[in-house]
Design an enzyme around this catalytic site. Structure first.
Site, mmCIF file in Angstrom:
data_model
loop_
_atom_site.group_PDB
_atom_site.id
_atom_site.type_symbol
_atom_site.label_atom_id
_atom_site.label_comp_id
_atom_site.label_asym_id
_atom_site.label_seq_id
_atom_site.Cartn_x
_atom_site.Cartn_y
_atom_site.Cartn_z
ATOM 1 C CD GLU A 75 -0.603 8.649 4.607
ATOM 2 O OE1 GLU A 75 0.175 7.751 5.031
ATOM 3 O OE2 GLU A 75 -1.684 8.825 5.061
ATOM 4 C CG ASP A 78 -4.125 3.609 -1.613
ATOM 5 O OD1 ASP A 78 -3.323 3.788 -0.679
ATOM 6 O OD2 ASP A 78 -4.385 2.936 -2.443
ATOM 7 C CG ASP A 138 4.176 -0.239 -2.342
ATOM 8 O OD1 ASP A 138 3.871 -0.605 -1.121
ATOM 9 O OD2 ASP A 138 3.319 -0.064 -3.271
ATOM 10 C CE LYS A 148 12.712 -9.201 -7.983
ATOM 11 N NZ LYS A 148 11.768 -9.735 -8.872
ATOM 12 C CG ASP A 163 9.607 -0.869 6.856
ATOM 13 O OD1 ASP A 163 8.819 -0.341 6.079
ATOM 14 O OD2 ASP A 163 9.713 -2.316 6.550
ATOM 15 C CB THR A 169 1.048 5.113 8.845
ATOM 16 O OG1 THR A 169 2.261 4.211 9.104
ATOM 17 C CG2 THR A 169 1.880 6.288 8.762
ATOM 18 C CD GLU A 170 -4.012 2.589 9.120
ATOM 19 O OE1 GLU A 170 -3.026 3.220 8.381
ATOM 20 O OE2 GLU A 170 -5.405 2.681 9.383
ATOM 21 C CE1 TYR A 171 0.727 -1.196 5.012
ATOM 22 C CE2 TYR A 171 2.825 -2.293 4.883
ATOM 23 C CZ TYR A 171 1.321 -2.193 4.557
ATOM 24 O OH TYR A 171 0.913 -3.136 3.367
ATOM 25 C CD GLU A 172 5.319 5.499 12.453
ATOM 26 O OE1 GLU A 172 4.359 6.119 11.847
ATOM 27 O OE2 GLU A 172 6.291 6.079 13.181
HETATM 28 C C1 LIG Z 1 2.933 -0.018 2.093
HETATM 29 S S1 LIG Z 1 1.369 0.739 2.068
HETATM 30 C C2 LIG Z 1 1.384 2.089 3.231
HETATM 31 C C3 LIG Z 1 0.202 2.636 3.760
HETATM 32 C C4 LIG Z 1 0.206 3.834 4.857
HETATM 33 N N1 LIG Z 1 0.823 5.007 4.257
HETATM 34 C C5 LIG Z 1 0.741 3.229 6.019
HETATM 35 O O1 LIG Z 1 1.878 3.856 6.268
HETATM 36 O O2 LIG Z 1 0.202 2.438 6.725
HETATM 37 C C6 LIG Z 1 1.507 1.597 0.498
HETATM 38 C C7 LIG Z 1 0.180 2.267 0.015
HETATM 39 O O3 LIG Z 1 0.604 2.995 -1.277
HETATM 40 C C8 LIG Z 1 -0.454 2.738 -2.182
HETATM 41 N N2 LIG Z 1 0.116 3.130 -3.630
HETATM 42 C C9 LIG Z 1 1.240 2.405 -4.058
HETATM 43 N N3 LIG Z 1 1.638 2.936 -5.130
HETATM 44 C C10 LIG Z 1 0.563 3.921 -5.611
HETATM 45 C C11 LIG Z 1 0.294 4.605 -6.779
HETATM 46 N N4 LIG Z 1 0.917 4.719 -7.783
HETATM 47 N N5 LIG Z 1 -0.836 5.336 -6.664
HETATM 48 C C12 LIG Z 1 -1.577 5.306 -5.618
HETATM 49 N N6 LIG Z 1 -1.546 4.593 -4.490
HETATM 50 C C13 LIG Z 1 -0.323 3.874 -4.389
HETATM 51 C C14 LIG Z 1 -1.001 1.351 -1.809
HETATM 52 O O4 LIG Z 1 -2.100 1.109 -2.375
HETATM 53 C C15 LIG Z 1 -1.062 1.262 -0.461
HETATM 54 O O5 LIG Z 1 -1.983 1.753 0.101
#
Ligand SMILES: C[S@@+](CC[C@H](N)C(=O)[O-])C[C@H]1O[C@@H](n2cnc3c(N)ncnc32)[C@H](O)[C@@H]1O
Length: 252
Positions: free
Chosen positions: A44, A69, A124, A128, A160, A198-201
């Site tokens: 993941e 992460d 993320d 933009k 989402d 997932t947490e966000y889901e």
């Molecule tokens: C919006 S959160 C989603 C977390 C999890 N997958 C969930 O669905 O609950 C996005 C995660 O991606 C990680 N992330 C974003 N860009 C990253 C990168 N370039 N390398 C490693 N992690 C990254 C962020 O630190 C964050 O924990």
């Protein structure tokens, strides 16, 4: 998700060398050795607090999982979640690693054909236009994924964000990749308990936001399997239609 590392966090991570990999690039091409078996490896990218990867690894002991992460605080939280998940669901942590790494350099962490599946969950959106290249489903990233995924390789993507989803479907389609199980509202007919959330889901689902999902078939063998399944489904549909036709004609 911006987090400030807290004092002592590094020590906490270093104290769990069996679970946490702080220098994952050193295992490029050697993850099998680290796991001590040749089970398929599922990753993941951007695992956040790690509920998804913890639960999956608990449910599927014959698959090796790596949660990646770039924030050490999230790796620490994910390690706690992994411990709790094992206490609740049993099993060992042998098939799970948590890696501190920046996905932008993912090709430095995995070798050609080293992975079977990549999960991108609630990446993320980078809304933009000028940031489009940072989206984890941009072709620049997908090319990297294609090189590290094996013949069974697939990408499973959930979000989402409607705009990120549209962008991603176009990105996959422009690259000639086959997609399946596309959903604009994953939980439309009730919460999908067969797919770990997932947490966000959970957060978005609880607010009534639609979850979008797609599976992308990358590897040659995965594609063949998918085509066979489509063919079998078509035959089944044809047989049912033929049976209904003959029933109609005998009634007439
Ligand atoms: C919006 S959160 C989603 C977390 C999890 N997958 C969930 O669905 O609950 C996005 C995660 O991606 C990680 N992330 C974003 N860009 C990253 C990168 N370039 N390398 C490693 N992690 C990254 C962020 O630190 C964050 O924990």
């Amino acid at each position: 998700m911006r987090l400030r590392g807290r004092k002592g966090i590094r020590e906490a991570l270093e104290a769990q060398p069996d679970l946490i990999v702080l220098d994952p690039a050193q295992y490029k091409g050697r993850w099998k050795e680290l796991f001590g078996n040749d089970h398929p490896i599922h990753v993941e990218l951007g695992m956040g607090k790690g509920r998804f990867i913890s639960q999956l690894s608990s449910l599927n002991p014959n698959v090796n999982y790596i949660g990646v992460d770039m924030y050490d605080e999230l790796i620490r939280r994910a390690s706690e979640k992994a411990q709790w998940s094992r206490e609740e669901n049993g099993g060992t942590l042998a098939n799970l690693k948590l890696a501190l790494f920046n996905i932008e350099k993912i090709e430095d962490m995995f070798d050609t054909d080293e992975l079977e599946r990549i999960y991108l969950n609630f990446s993320d959106p980078w809304p933009k236009k000028r940031h489009a290249r940072r989206r984890l489903t941009h072709s620049g990233f997908v090319h990297k994924y294609m090189s590290i995924l094996n013949r069974n390789g697939e990408i499973h993507f959930k979000t989402d964000s409607r705009s990120l989803f549209e962008f991603s479907l176009n990105s996959f389609a422009d690259m000639g990749l086959r997609m399946r199980n596309i959903s604009l509202d994953l939980h439309a007919e009730g919460t999908r308990t067969d797919l770990v959330m997932t947490e966000y889901e959970t957060k978005f689902h609880d607010k009534g936001v639609n979850i979008h999902r797609v599976e992308v078939v990358i590897g040659e063998q995965a594609l063949q399997k998918h085509l066979h399944q489509l063919e079998a489904a078509q035959k089944h549909e044809d047989a049912q239609a033929a049976a209904a036709d003959s029933e109609d004609s005998s009634e007439a």
